[in-house]
Design a protein around this motif. Structure first.
Motif, PDB file in Angstrom:
ATOM      1  N   GLY A  75       0.796  -1.222   0.000  1.00 44.94           N
ATOM      2  CA  GLY A  75       0.000   0.000   0.000  1.00 44.94           C
ATOM      3  C   GLY A  75       0.831   1.274   0.000  1.00 44.94           C
ATOM      4  N   SER A  76       2.138   1.160   0.253  1.00 48.59           N
ATOM      5  CA  SER A  76       2.988   2.346   0.255  1.00 48.59           C
ATOM      6  C   SER A  76       3.526   2.668  -1.143  1.00 48.59           C
ATOM      7  N   VAL A  77       3.147   1.870  -2.148  1.00 47.30           N
ATOM      8  CA  VAL A  77       3.633   2.087  -3.514  1.00 47.30           C
ATOM      9  C   VAL A  77       2.481   2.541  -4.406  1.00 47.30           C
ATOM     10  N   ASN A  78       2.632   3.742  -4.982  1.00 46.47           N
ATOM     11  CA  ASN A  78       1.674   4.281  -5.944  1.00 46.47           C
ATOM     12  C   ASN A  78       2.216   4.054  -7.347  1.00 46.47           C
ATOM     13  N   CYS A  79       1.328   3.974  -8.325  1.00 43.62           N
ATOM     14  CA  CYS A  79       1.718   3.788  -9.721  1.00 43.62           C
ATOM     15  C   CYS A  79       1.131   4.915 -10.559  1.00 43.62           C
ATOM     16  N   GLU A  80       1.965   5.518 -11.408  1.00 44.93           N
ATOM     17  CA  GLU A  80       1.513   6.605 -12.270  1.00 44.93           C
ATOM     18  C   GLU A  80       2.082   6.452 -13.672  1.00 44.93           C
ATOM     19  N   ILE A  81       1.292   6.885 -14.650  1.00 41.03           N
ATOM     20  CA  ILE A  81       1.723   6.925 -16.048  1.00 41.03           C
ATOM     21  C   ILE A  81       1.484   8.361 -16.526  1.00 41.03           C
ATOM     22  N   THR A  82       2.427   8.888 -17.269  1.00 38.74           N
ATOM     23  CA  THR A  82       2.265  10.217 -17.843  1.00 38.74           C
ATOM     24  C   THR A  82       2.929  10.224 -19.215  1.00 38.74           C
TER      25      THR A  82
END
Length: 136
Positions: A75-82
């Motif tokens: 839960g401490s890891v976020n994922c993002e795409i840009t």
């Protein structure tokens, strides 16, 4: 210790991410966040009119699945795409999320890659936070 760590993930360097996450966990403040980020480059306008399927739409779903798989149930890891130019966009996202450390990968020095890869070099020059260059 760092509260917010950004880990850029290149499409062709997915195998190195687990090492970067392990490094990030060693220096992450309890309760801190790790963000995995992939930057997809946009198709130049002069070629975009000839492409019927937008590659960034197809790749976004695929890469998000890859990032979530790499993050696991943590839960401490976020994922993002840009989208954008990786050497620039990584530092912009770091500012946007308040990252105090970016962990970038670089190849071992050789004639082909002199000291740092071009993205790692650009991030190192532009970042307003600390940058850790992790060799593959």
């Amino acid at each position: 210790m760092y509260k917010s760590i950004l880990i850029p993930v290149a499409i062709d360097h997915e195998k190195l991410v687990k090492e970067k996450i392990a490094t990030a966990r060693k220096v992450l403040t309890p309760g801190g966040k790790i963000t995995l980020l992939t930057v997809l480059e946009q198709i130049p306008g002069f070629t975009a009119e000839f492409v019927t399927v937008k590659s960034e739409n197809h790749l976004t779903d695929k890469m998000m699945g890859t990032l979530k798989s790499l993050a696991g149930d943590d839960g401490s890891v976020n994922c993002e795409i840009t989208t954008g130019k990786p050497g620039i966009r990584i530092t912009e996202v770091a500012r946007e999320i308040g990252a105090d450390l970016i962990i970038v990968g670089a190849h071992h020095p050789s004639a082909k890659d002199y000291f740092l890869g071009s993205t790692a070099a650009r991030v190192s020059r532009r970042a307003v936070c600390s940058v850790l260059v992790q060799r593959s």
